[in-house]
Design a protein around this motif. Structure first.
Motif, mmCIF file in Angstrom:
data_model
loop_
_atom_site.group_PDB
_atom_site.id
_atom_site.type_symbol
_atom_site.label_atom_id
_atom_site.label_comp_id
_atom_site.label_asym_id
_atom_site.label_seq_id
_atom_site.Cartn_x
_atom_site.Cartn_y
_atom_site.Cartn_z
ATOM 1 N N LEU A 14 -20.817 9.810 13.108
ATOM 2 C CA LEU A 14 -21.272 10.432 11.863
ATOM 3 C C LEU A 14 -22.805 10.427 11.789
ATOM 4 O O LEU A 14 -23.424 11.432 11.417
ATOM 5 C CB LEU A 14 -20.687 9.677 10.668
ATOM 6 C CG LEU A 14 -20.949 10.281 9.274
ATOM 7 C CD1 LEU A 14 -20.384 11.694 9.195
ATOM 8 C CD2 LEU A 14 -20.336 9.395 8.194
ATOM 9 N N ILE A 15 -23.420 9.305 12.174
ATOM 10 C CA ILE A 15 -24.883 9.222 12.179
ATOM 11 C C ILE A 15 -25.479 10.276 13.105
ATOM 12 O O ILE A 15 -26.464 10.948 12.776
ATOM 13 C CB ILE A 15 -25.347 7.810 12.610
ATOM 14 C CG1 ILE A 15 -24.949 6.761 11.570
ATOM 15 C CG2 ILE A 15 -26.863 7.777 12.846
ATOM 16 C CD1 ILE A 15 -25.116 5.330 12.043
ATOM 17 N N SER A 16 -24.869 10.421 14.271
ATOM 18 C CA SER A 16 -25.382 11.359 15.263
ATOM 19 C C SER A 16 -25.214 12.813 14.829
ATOM 20 O O SER A 16 -26.118 13.629 14.970
ATOM 21 C CB SER A 16 -24.661 11.129 16.600
ATOM 22 O OG SER A 16 -25.075 12.060 17.562
ATOM 23 N N SER A 17 -24.041 13.138 14.253
ATOM 24 C CA SER A 17 -23.692 14.544 14.014
ATOM 25 C C SER A 17 -24.081 15.081 12.646
ATOM 26 O O SER A 17 -24.149 16.296 12.457
ATOM 27 C CB SER A 17 -22.183 14.730 14.189
ATOM 28 O OG SER A 17 -21.471 13.952 13.230
ATOM 29 N N ILE A 18 -24.372 14.226 11.686
ATOM 30 C CA ILE A 18 -24.601 14.702 10.321
ATOM 31 C C ILE A 18 -25.867 15.560 10.223
ATOM 32 O O ILE A 18 -26.028 16.334 9.276
ATOM 33 C CB ILE A 18 -24.664 13.518 9.335
ATOM 34 C CG1 ILE A 18 -24.384 14.014 7.900
ATOM 35 C CG2 ILE A 18 -26.004 12.803 9.425
ATOM 36 C CD1 ILE A 18 -24.164 12.890 6.904
ATOM 37 N N LEU A 47 -25.822 1.776 6.451
ATOM 38 C CA LEU A 47 -25.308 3.078 6.879
ATOM 39 C C LEU A 47 -25.752 4.199 5.944
ATOM 40 O O LEU A 47 -26.090 5.302 6.405
ATOM 41 C CB LEU A 47 -23.776 3.023 6.939
ATOM 42 C CG LEU A 47 -23.069 4.310 7.371
ATOM 43 C CD1 LEU A 47 -23.468 4.699 8.791
ATOM 44 C CD2 LEU A 47 -21.544 4.143 7.267
ATOM 45 N N ALA A 48 -25.781 3.936 4.651
ATOM 46 C CA ALA A 48 -26.131 4.978 3.682
ATOM 47 C C ALA A 48 -27.537 5.527 3.933
ATOM 48 O O ALA A 48 -27.767 6.749 3.875
ATOM 49 C CB ALA A 48 -26.026 4.429 2.260
ATOM 50 N N MET A 49 -28.503 4.651 4.225
ATOM 51 C CA MET A 49 -29.867 5.109 4.475
ATOM 52 C C MET A 49 -29.957 5.927 5.767
ATOM 53 O O MET A 49 -30.669 6.939 5.833
ATOM 54 C CB MET A 49 -30.821 3.911 4.541
ATOM 55 C CG MET A 49 -31.058 3.217 3.196
ATOM 56 S SD MET A 49 -32.205 1.807 3.322
ATOM 57 C CE MET A 49 -33.767 2.644 3.616
ATOM 58 N N LEU A 50 -29.212 5.489 6.785
ATOM 59 C CA LEU A 50 -29.200 6.243 8.040
ATOM 60 C C LEU A 50 -28.636 7.643 7.831
ATOM 61 O O LEU A 50 -29.189 8.643 8.314
ATOM 62 C CB LEU A 50 -28.380 5.504 9.103
ATOM 63 C CG LEU A 50 -29.068 4.346 9.840
ATOM 64 C CD1 LEU A 50 -28.058 3.615 10.712
ATOM 65 C CD2 LEU A 50 -30.223 4.861 10.694
ATOM 66 N N LEU A 51 -27.524 7.717 7.088
ATOM 67 C CA LEU A 51 -26.880 9.023 6.852
ATOM 68 C C LEU A 51 -27.771 9.930 6.010
ATOM 69 O O LEU A 51 -27.910 11.126 6.300
ATOM 70 C CB LEU A 51 -25.529 8.825 6.161
ATOM 71 C CG LEU A 51 -24.437 8.145 6.993
ATOM 72 C CD1 LEU A 51 -23.154 7.988 6.168
ATOM 73 C CD2 LEU A 51 -24.132 8.946 8.258
ATOM 74 N N ALA A 52 -28.384 9.355 4.976
ATOM 75 C CA ALA A 52 -29.259 10.157 4.117
ATOM 76 C C ALA A 52 -30.451 10.694 4.906
ATOM 77 O O ALA A 52 -30.839 11.868 4.775
ATOM 78 C CB ALA A 52 -29.742 9.321 2.935
#
Length: 763
Positions: free
Chosen positions: A510-514, A559-564
């Motif tokens: 998810l981190i890679s593809s978002i 995880l939330a900060m990475l995704l944002a």
């Protein structure tokens, strides 16, 4: 994304109409008789002018460059043979004194080029070269070495003034760029031949063999005619006519070109050059541009590298013989220089210079890093013995594409006729003076900073050269958003393996593809805003989005900060993918539109490659924080360029649109003609409200389905899956080479391919 695609389809259709309109309507706004005659002359002359005589004359003149290359190439295989007979300072003097001689020769050439003529001045270099090589070949003390190397340099400096001017004046416009690039090509060819002979011969034999080259130059120059321009200057019209007939062929309409040359000469004949003529804006601008390009050319370290290749490879401790490695590098340089001859007039000079600077920076950074670890932890570089050779091959290749030949070619193109001889000698002298300083102090630099520090210094100057060129290239600035986007894409490959253990596989995916999901949303947002905010303002808007995204990732603790952060980088990239291509398409002339348009993908790939390289040495968080530099740089460069003339017309800002065109094309360009065409194009479409039903029209459906199909196959070829997970893929293969290094190699190959695409986009 759909709206953005439709806007691009409409823009592409109207842009093609603009070109036709410009061609048909120019006569209404420009001195039609003069323009049409010139076009007919050019077209007619290109068909009739023979190639073979011009090619022979250009090669004859450039044999002086070949001889100069032989003198430059002599140092690499010879200096190690002389080690022990002379001190390091004396060896540096023997090696570098050629450059000081070239400095003196270029000044002398500038004084004599209009007195002796281009041909005779070229011929005078031959006895100077012969005497120089003879002194070196027979020398038994330092004085003879110094005198011989100095004379070879003087001959080379004179050739660097006489040859480019002669070739520019005897060449027809169609071949001028290619023949002009031949000066550097022949220097490289001379270096390569000397490197090869140096494997099998002693330093003295190598110098004596080199006497053959200036003798060939003398004989070839003896049979070619003098430059028609110089003959007209000397009121020798009959000889000028015969010269043109020899160069172009008997069927060529030489009287037309002769008349043009005569008018050009007459315009400056009575102008006696004074010092105050050199401090006018007309002269100072090209003078400073030429000197700046020469500064970056020399402080990229080219002469330090070429004069000391064998020593550099010996210090690196590779398995292959250092002289053999030198020949390999020279052959690569020769191939690259030969390629430049063919692409010099296909790709813009500024695009080539920018790409050249970027890759010189990467190669110096890699070589400096190798020497750093080799000196601090030799065991860590045991498996990297290939890196010095690979780095220098990359450096030489892209130097030869850009900063090698183009400063010389640009110098011949931008200088006013009445000061060309004087100013070209100043620029050439400046270049050779810098070459002497860099070469002479190379060993001293190493003693003070170490090999790693020296190559990092050269890399820093190469990076500054990119910044300098960018500020003179409005066509490349919009694409810096693509570079930042590429940095975001490239972050995943070196970073994902570092995050393993902290997150599950699903979370890592998810981190890679978002970022791609963010790009999807960004493209839609960009499609809505591109006609509201404008192309420039929308491009500027991506910078803070990128900065916040990279900051969130670099400082993230969950995880939330990475995704944002990854989502925001994707949104910025999606917006850039709409704004940048439209902006570049609208500010580019038809000749360069395809080339500059291809730059979007090229800059993405460059961003990926740079981040792959940095990722070898940094953590995932540091890598993200470093990447903040790219959007910040993008913001400030976009601030100084004008808005798109098309958007300004759409916004009823005609004066600003005219100013933008003047900034982009130059004051002498007939901007009013193009502005009129843009206005008609905008008026034809401004009243058309885009509705969903328009999608059903055949002229929209066909390109829409074609675009969607191509994008489908693009993504399902697996490109993003591969790029985002390169390090993981290589780790899974259990190869002997570091997975991040393998990723970097793939990135360099990808950039090379993208760069070639830029060159052939309009073929």
């Amino acid at each position: 994304m759909l709206i953005a695609s439709l806007k691009w389809i409409n823009f592409k259709r109207t842009s093609e109409d603009d070109v036709s309109t410009l061609k048909m309507k120019n006569i209404e706004n420009i001195d039609e008789t003069f323009q049409m005659k010139q076009v007919k002359r050019i077209e007619h002359n290109e068909v009739k002018a023979k190639l073979a005589p011009q090619l022979f004359a250009a090669l004859a003149a450039h044999l002086g460059a070949f001889t100069l290359g032989a003198g430059i190439g002599w140092s690499s295989p010879s200096i190690p043979q002389l080690d022990g007979s002379y001190t390091k300072l004396e060896l540096s003097l023997i090696s570098s004194l050629l450059n000081f001689g070239a400095f003196l020769g270029s000044i002398l050439g500038g004084i004599l080029v209009d007195k002796l003529g281009r041909k005779r001045l070229s011929m005078t270099t031959s006895p100077i070269f012969v005497l120089g090589f003879l002194l070196v070949g027979l020398s038994h003390n330092l004085t003879m070495f110094v005198a011989g190397r100095l004379l070879i340099g003087v001959g080379g400096g004179i050739a660097s003034v006489a040859s480019p001017i002669y070739v520019a004046e005897i060449s027809s416009p169609r071949y001028r760029g290619a023949f002009g690039s031949g000066f550097t090509l022949l220097i490289v060819a001379g270096i390569t031949v000397t490197y090869t002979m140096g494997i099998f011969t002693s330093w003295s034999t190598l110098s004596l063999i080199s006497i053959v080259f200036p003798l060939c130059n003398f004989v070839c120059m003896f049979v070619v005619p003098e430059s028609p321009n110089y003959l007209i200057i000397k009121d020798e019209d009959t000889q000028a006519r015969n010269s043109l007939i020899w160069l172009r062929g008997k069927e060529y309409p030489y009287e037309i070109e002769l008349s043009d040359i005569r008018k050009s000469v007459e315009a400056t004949r009575n102008t006696k050059l004074k010092f105050r003529d050199l401090i006018t804006a007309e002269v100072l601008k090209p003078l400073f541009l030429g000197m700046a390009l020469m500064f970056f050319q020399q402080f990229s370290g080219i002469n330090a590298a070429l004069y000391n290749l064998s020593s550099i490879f010996s210090a690196a401790g590779g398995d292959l013989n250092s002289n053999v490695q030198s020949v390999i590098v020279a052959l690569v340089q020769l191939t690259a220089a030969l390629t430049t001859v063919f692409i010099a007039d296909l790709a813009g000079r500024k695009v080539l210079l920018s790409a050249s600077g970027v890759f010189m920076t990467i190669s110096h950074a890699a070589l400096g890093t190798y020497f750093y670890f080799n000196s601090h932890n030799p065991e860590s570089t045991v498996s990297l013995g290939w890196l010095p050779l690979a780095s220098l091959i990359l450096y030489i290749t892209f130097y030869s594409f850009g900063f090698g030949p183009l400063p010389w070619a640009i110098m011949g193109e931008i200088l006013p006729v009445h000061v060309k001889g004087t100013v070209s000698s100043i620029i050439s002298g400046f270049s050779w003076g810098l070459a002497f300083l860099v070469t002479f102090f190379f060993e001293s630099f190493i003693e003070v900073m170490g090999e790693s520090g020296v190559f990092w210094m050269f890399g820093s100057f190469s990076l500054f050269s990119v910044i300098y060129v960018i500020f003179y290239v409005p066509e490349t600035k919009a694409h810096l958003g693509a570079f930042a986007f590429g940095a975001g894409i490239g972050w995943s490959s070196p970073s994902m393996p570092q995050l393993e253990g902290s997150y599950t596989k699903t979370e890592l995916s998810l981190i890679s593809s978002i970022i791609n999901l963010g790009a999807f949303f960004g493209a839609i947002v960009g499609g809505f805003l591109v006609d509201k905010l404008g192309r420039k303002n929308l491009s500027l808007m991506t910078s803070p989005v990128f900065v916040v995204g990279f900051s969130l990732i670099g400082l993230s603790s969950n995880l939330a900060m990475l995704l944002a952060g990854r989502l925001l980088i994707g949104i910025g990239g999606g917006i850039a993918s709409v704004a940048a291509p439209i902006y570049v398409g609208e500010i580019s002339t038809p000749r360069y539109r395809g080339t500059f348009g291809s730059g979007f993908v090229l800059l993405i790939v460059m961003g990926i490659t740079v981040v792959y390289a940095i990722g070898i040495f940094t953590s995932w968080s540091t890598l993200s924080l470093i990447s903040i530099i790219f959007p910040v740089f993008h913001f400030f460069t976009m601030l100084v360029v004008p808005g798109s003339p098309n958007f300004l017309i759409m916004s009823d800002k005609e004066p600003q649109a005219m100013a933008a065109l003047t900034w982009l094309r130059g004051k002498k360009y007939p901007s009013d003609v193009e502005l009129s065409s843009i206005k008609k194009s905008v008026e034809a479409t401004i009243s058309v409200n885009l509705k969903v039903k328009i999608i059903g029209e055949p002229q929209v459906l066909k390109p829409l389905f074609l675009g969607v199909a191509l994008m489908f196959f693009q993504e399902f070829s697996g490109i993003n899956a591969v790029l985002n997970n390169l390090s993981s893929i290589f780790s899974a293969t259990d190869g002997t080479l570091n997975s991040n290094v393998q990723s970097l190699i793939v990135g360099i190959v990808q950039v090379t391919s993208a760069l070639i695409t830029v060159f052939i986009a309009d073929l």
